[in-house]
Each structure stands twice: as C-alpha cells, then as structure tokens.
Design a protein around this motif. Structure first.
Motif, PDB file in Angstrom:
ATOM      1  N   SER A 192       0.864  -1.187   0.000  1.00 21.65           N
ATOM      2  CA  SER A 192       0.000   0.000   0.000  1.00 21.65           C
ATOM      3  C   SER A 192       0.894   1.229   0.000  1.00 21.65           C
ATOM      4  N   GLY A 193       0.292   2.386  -0.179  1.00 17.45           N
ATOM      5  CA  GLY A 193       1.058   3.626  -0.099  1.00 17.45           C
ATOM      6  C   GLY A 193       1.674   3.790   1.279  1.00 17.45           C
ATOM      7  N   MET A 194       0.910   3.481   2.317  1.00 16.27           N
ATOM      8  CA  MET A 194       1.432   3.622   3.680  1.00 16.27           C
ATOM      9  C   MET A 194       2.599   2.678   3.932  1.00 16.27           C
ATOM     10  N   ILE A 203       5.566   4.352   2.446  1.00 16.78           N
ATOM     11  CA  ILE A 203       5.979   5.501   3.259  1.00 16.78           C
ATOM     12  C   ILE A 203       6.663   5.018   4.537  1.00 16.78           C
ATOM     13  N   PHE A 213      -0.945  13.467   4.190  1.00 18.76           N
ATOM     14  CA  PHE A 213      -1.998  12.461   4.235  1.00 18.76           C
ATOM     15  C   PHE A 213      -2.239  12.026   5.694  1.00 18.76           C
ATOM     16  N   GLU A 224       4.370  16.510   0.272  1.00 20.97           N
ATOM     17  CA  GLU A 224       3.380  16.150  -0.748  1.00 20.97           C
ATOM     18  C   GLU A 224       3.052  17.421  -1.507  1.00 20.97           C
ATOM     19  N   ASP A 280       6.080  12.601  -1.802  1.00 25.19           N
ATOM     20  CA  ASP A 280       4.904  11.768  -2.071  1.00 25.19           C
ATOM     21  C   ASP A 280       4.213  12.390  -3.291  1.00 25.19           C
ATOM     22  N   CYS A 285       1.715  11.269  -5.098  1.00 25.19           N
ATOM     23  CA  CYS A 285       0.446  10.574  -5.338  1.00 25.19           C
ATOM     24  C   CYS A 285      -0.570  11.425  -6.094  1.00 25.19           C
ATOM     25  N   PHE A 286      -0.694  12.704  -5.745  1.00 23.63           N
ATOM     26  CA  PHE A 286      -1.758  13.533  -6.324  1.00 23.63           C
ATOM     27  C   PHE A 286      -1.500  13.886  -7.788  1.00 23.63           C
ATOM     28  N   SER A 329       1.126   6.259  -3.492  1.00 19.04           N
ATOM     29  CA  SER A 329       0.056   5.327  -3.229  1.00 19.04           C
ATOM     30  C   SER A 329      -0.486   4.974  -4.616  1.00 19.04           C
ATOM     31  N   THR A 348      -2.740   3.025  -5.154  1.00 18.45           N
ATOM     32  CA  THR A 348      -4.175   2.815  -4.940  1.00 18.45           C
ATOM     33  C   THR A 348      -5.023   3.880  -5.639  1.00 18.45           C
ATOM     34  N   LYS A 349      -4.451   5.052  -5.840  1.00 19.82           N
ATOM     35  CA  LYS A 349      -5.221   6.196  -6.319  1.00 19.82           C
ATOM     36  C   LYS A 349      -5.193   6.259  -7.841  1.00 19.82           C
ATOM     37  N   GLY A 393      -1.896  -0.470  -3.415  1.00 23.30           N
ATOM     38  CA  GLY A 393      -0.499  -0.650  -3.805  1.00 23.30           C
ATOM     39  C   GLY A 393       0.298   0.583  -3.467  1.00 23.30           C
TER      40      GLY A 393
HETATM   41  C1  PLP Z   1      -3.951   7.454  -0.065  1.00 23.91           C
HETATM   42  C2  PLP Z   1      -2.684   8.181   0.151  1.00 23.91           C
HETATM   43  C3  PLP Z   1      -1.615   7.584   0.832  1.00 23.91           C
HETATM   44  C4  PLP Z   1      -1.718   6.212   1.439  1.00 23.91           C
HETATM   45  O1  PLP Z   1      -1.879   5.229   0.475  1.00 23.91           O
HETATM   46  P1  PLP Z   1      -2.604   3.815   0.752  1.00 23.91           P
HETATM   47  O2  PLP Z   1      -2.408   3.096  -0.537  1.00 23.91           O
HETATM   48  O3  PLP Z   1      -4.024   4.101   1.097  1.00 23.91           O
HETATM   49  O4  PLP Z   1      -1.881   3.182   1.883  1.00 23.91           O
HETATM   50  C5  PLP Z   1      -0.452   8.306   0.976  1.00 23.91           C
HETATM   51  N1  PLP Z   1      -0.327   9.562   0.481  1.00 23.91           N
HETATM   52  C6  PLP Z   1      -1.340  10.164  -0.182  1.00 23.91           C
HETATM   53  C7  PLP Z   1      -1.150  11.544  -0.698  1.00 23.91           C
HETATM   54  C8  PLP Z   1      -2.552   9.499  -0.363  1.00 23.91           C
HETATM   55  O5  PLP Z   1      -3.553  10.118  -1.001  1.00 23.91           O
END
Ligand code: PLP
Length: 389
Positions: free
Chosen positions: A82-84, A87, A108, A151, A180, A182-183, A202, A204-205, A215
């Motif tokens: 996962s993202g966490m 991290i 986050f 982030e 990070d 992710c966004f 992450s 996952t997003k 993931g």
């Molecule tokens: C969702 C998210 C995470 C954590 O990711 P998971 O896959 O839910 O563990 C970390 N950073 C950001 C910016 C996120 O949006």
C-alpha cells in the motif's frame, strides 16, 4: 532505440514465455524453484539474480516497479502492499531514534498519525513546515534532521510546495529529500527532475485509477532503494503479484486517463468559479490559485482534484453531499468515478477548527476527485446539488 516513457509504460514487460502471450502474464507464485543446489546457493549469495520468494522479488511486481522507475526517471524502485507501507518502509529504513524529520504541514492523514503518534514513541522527532512559507523552513532544520518530506499538491488543500526551493535547502544541509507524488502522478509531475532523492506513491489512487486494489511504490537512487529493499524483504510489506498485475495494466492507460481527468477537472473548476453559492474555487492551473506560478513550473497540468468552498459552512457542506445524485460519497480518490468529500464532517472532523484551518480546511470545503464520466453530467449534478444549499 530509446523510447518515450509513455511507450515504456506500455511496452516494458516480463520476457515472453514459451506460451507466446501478448498481454503480460501473472506470476501468482509465492516461491521459485531451482535446477540445482548451486543455482539456489547463488541466488541466496546474490551471485545470480534468480527469484527466490515473492516477499523478496516477483517478475510481475518487478514489471510494475520497472514501469514506475521509467515514468519517474529514477534508477531503481521497490513496490509495497500500500502507499502507507511504502511511506513507512522508506522512513524506517532511513530514520532511527534520535533523528528528526521535517515534513510539510498538510500530509496524508495516516502519514500525520505516523509522525505525531508513533515516531515520538520511537524517539524520532518531527517538525511541520507550512506550505507557502518554504523560505522559513531552514529555521526548522536541526543538526539531527535526516529527511525532508513533502506532498504536492497537498491533501485536501491543493496547495503547492515549491520543490526547487526545498531541494536547495536539502542539498545545502545534506538531507534526504523525499516526495509523495500521489496527487500528480508521473504523468503530470516528476519530482526527481526537481532534485528529489526518493519519490513515493500510493498506487491505490490514480495509478490503479479504477478503485480496485491497494499498492505503493518508492523509486529513486539505486543505493537508497537497495537499503529499502533489504528492510522490506525482511519486514514483509511487499506487493502482491495479483495487485502488481492489475497495476501494471493500469499504467498502460495512465497518461490518457490523466489527460481526461485534467480536462474534466479544469472544465468544472472554470465553470464553477464565480458561482454565487461559492466563495472560492481552487485548482492548481487556475490563475486564481495562490501558487499558480509554482504549479506551472513543476506540473504539466493541474491534476484530477479541485476544491470549492460553499457559503454557509458545515451545514451547507452536508446538504451539498446529501443532494448529489450521480457523484459518489466514498473515502477514496483517483477513480474513473467522480468522488465528492467533505473533510470538515469526515476525514478531519476530529481536528479543532484551528487545526483544520492550518491544513487548509474550512467548514464548507468540498474536495472533488474528478472521474472520466461525461463532463456535462458531472456539472449538472454539482449545479443541482448547489441549488439545494
Ligand atoms: C492514499 C494516500 C496515501 C496512502 O496510500 P494507501 O495506498 O491508502 O496506503 C499516501 N499519500 C497520499 C497523498 C494518499 O492520497
């Protein structure tokens, strides 16, 4: 022949097997066999690179990792459950008792919990630097600062951190610089080009983009990834091959999906700007965004998220959410389906009003994760819900 990274996101693939498959196969196996004792011994002594066990490595997971490495312009990577997990694995690899981490203030939720609840227990200190005040972050650096973490754009405020400025600070003080991403995803922003040592996602997003699997991944300098790999192979946050297979297929469409997410988000933000029921609309690529110039410097487009503030605060925010007919109320983002969230009554409801404000949350703030639906249908649903407020 050298290919564009978008071609690599489609064409990087595990070597074709004797079955001559066209699409990528899924290696759903927990361990790998050896022809003889010498090969097995070589794998354990790293004199050959044979797979041993999926907690360490797996071809499907490696394919996903290799694509992320190519997309981000990194040297190496490691994928996590996962993202966490990515991290946590990264922070635990490089931080120890007595160290200090400087992080941007709006991170986050679970990252915030990690820094504020668990790190003090393990003797790791943290400081938060306010976004928009990067010039003052140097005052927060201590002799024991080992990592700068941020982030951008931030969640849910969509503030932009100036990576060039932060990188200068990190290099001057010889501190590890971690982003990070992710966004934005590598389709819109590549922090390594701005000096980041490590980039975390992450997956996952937006990378999955269809709300199916969890993931995470970290990419960056080879010698640092090696340390993360050794930590993770022994502590177990590795990615499942099934999830890697879903995610590697997702990467084939990342760029086209992100372009459409941006088209829709930008169109909606522009359409809602100036609406009489709203006091603010925020999108990184609107000239009204406080950090528009920085956004233009480090992002190719504004991303799939935008926010607005409904006049009338908390009550109006709740009314808006209850009036939506098409948009989904769910605690995720980065999906083909458009998602609305109201941080003040949900994810951040336990924070005091002052703490909410410090991370950019006002009572009537709505965060939109814009999907791939036909944009007029999205606009109509938002407009009819605003009529109810
Ligand atoms: C969702 C998210 C995470 C954590 O990711 P998971 O896959 O839910 O563990 C970390 N950073 C950001 C910016 C996120 O949006």
């Amino acid at each position: 022949m050298s290919y564009h990274f978008n071609t690599k996101a489609i064409r990087i693939q595990t070597p074709t097997t004797d079955e001559m498959e066209h699409s990528t196969p899924l290696f759903l196996t927990s361990s790998f066999r050896f022809d003889n004792a010498e090969d097995m011994s070589g794998a354990f002594n790293e004199t050959n690179d044979h797979n041993i066990y999926t907690r360490f490595s797996n071809p499907t997971v490696q394919e996903f990792t290799d694509k992320m490495v190519a997309l981000e312009g990194a040297e190496a990577g490691f994928s996590c459950a996962s993202g966490m997990a990515a991290i946590f694995g990264t922070m635990m690899t490089f931080l120890q008792s007595g160290d200090h981490i400087l992080s941007c203030a709006s991170v986050f939720g679970s990252t915030h919990t990690l820094l504020t609840k668990y790190f003090p227990k393990w003797g790791i200190e943290y400081s938060y630097g306010n976004v928009g005040e990067e010039d003052k972050w140097e005052e927060l650096i201590k002799p024991n600062t080992k990592m700068i973490y941020l982030e951008t754009p931030t969640n849910p405020g969509l503030d932009i951190v100036d990576m060039e400025k932060v990188n200068k600070l990190a290099k001057k003080h010889n501190i590890l610089f971690v982003v990070d991403n992710c966004f934005a995803t590598p389709a819109l922003q590549r922090p390594i080009e701005f000096g980041a040592d490590l980039v975390i996602h992450s997956a996952t997003k937006w990378i999955d983009g269809q709300g199916r699997v969890l993931g995470g991944v970290v990419v960056g300098k080879k010698e640092m990834i090696r340390e993360i790999y050794l930590f993770c192979r022994n502590t177990g946050p590795s990615m499942s091959p099934f999830n890697a297979w879903v995610l590697t297929k997702s990467l084939e469409t990342l760029d086209v999906r992100m372009q459409r997410h941006c088209d829709n988000a930008e169109a909606l933000a522009k359409r809602l700007e100036g609406h009489p029921k709203l006091s603010m609309v925020k999108y990184p690529m609107l000239p009204s965004h406080p950090s528009y110039e920085i956004a233009k410097k480090q992002m190719s487009r504004g991303g799939g998220l935008f926010t607005f503030e409904i006049k009338g605060g908390l009550e109006s925010g709740v009314k808006f959410m209850n009036s939506l007919k098409l948009l989904t109320l769910t605690s995720n983002l980065g999906d083909s389906r458009t998602i609305a969230s109201h941080p003040a009554s949900t994810t951040h409801s336990k924070l005091s009003a002052a703490d909410q404000l410090a991370v950019g949350i006002t009572p009537g703030l709505i965060r939109m994760s814009v999907g791939l639906e036909y944009v007029d249908d999205l606009a109509n649903d938002i407009l009819q819900a605003l009529e109810q407020c």
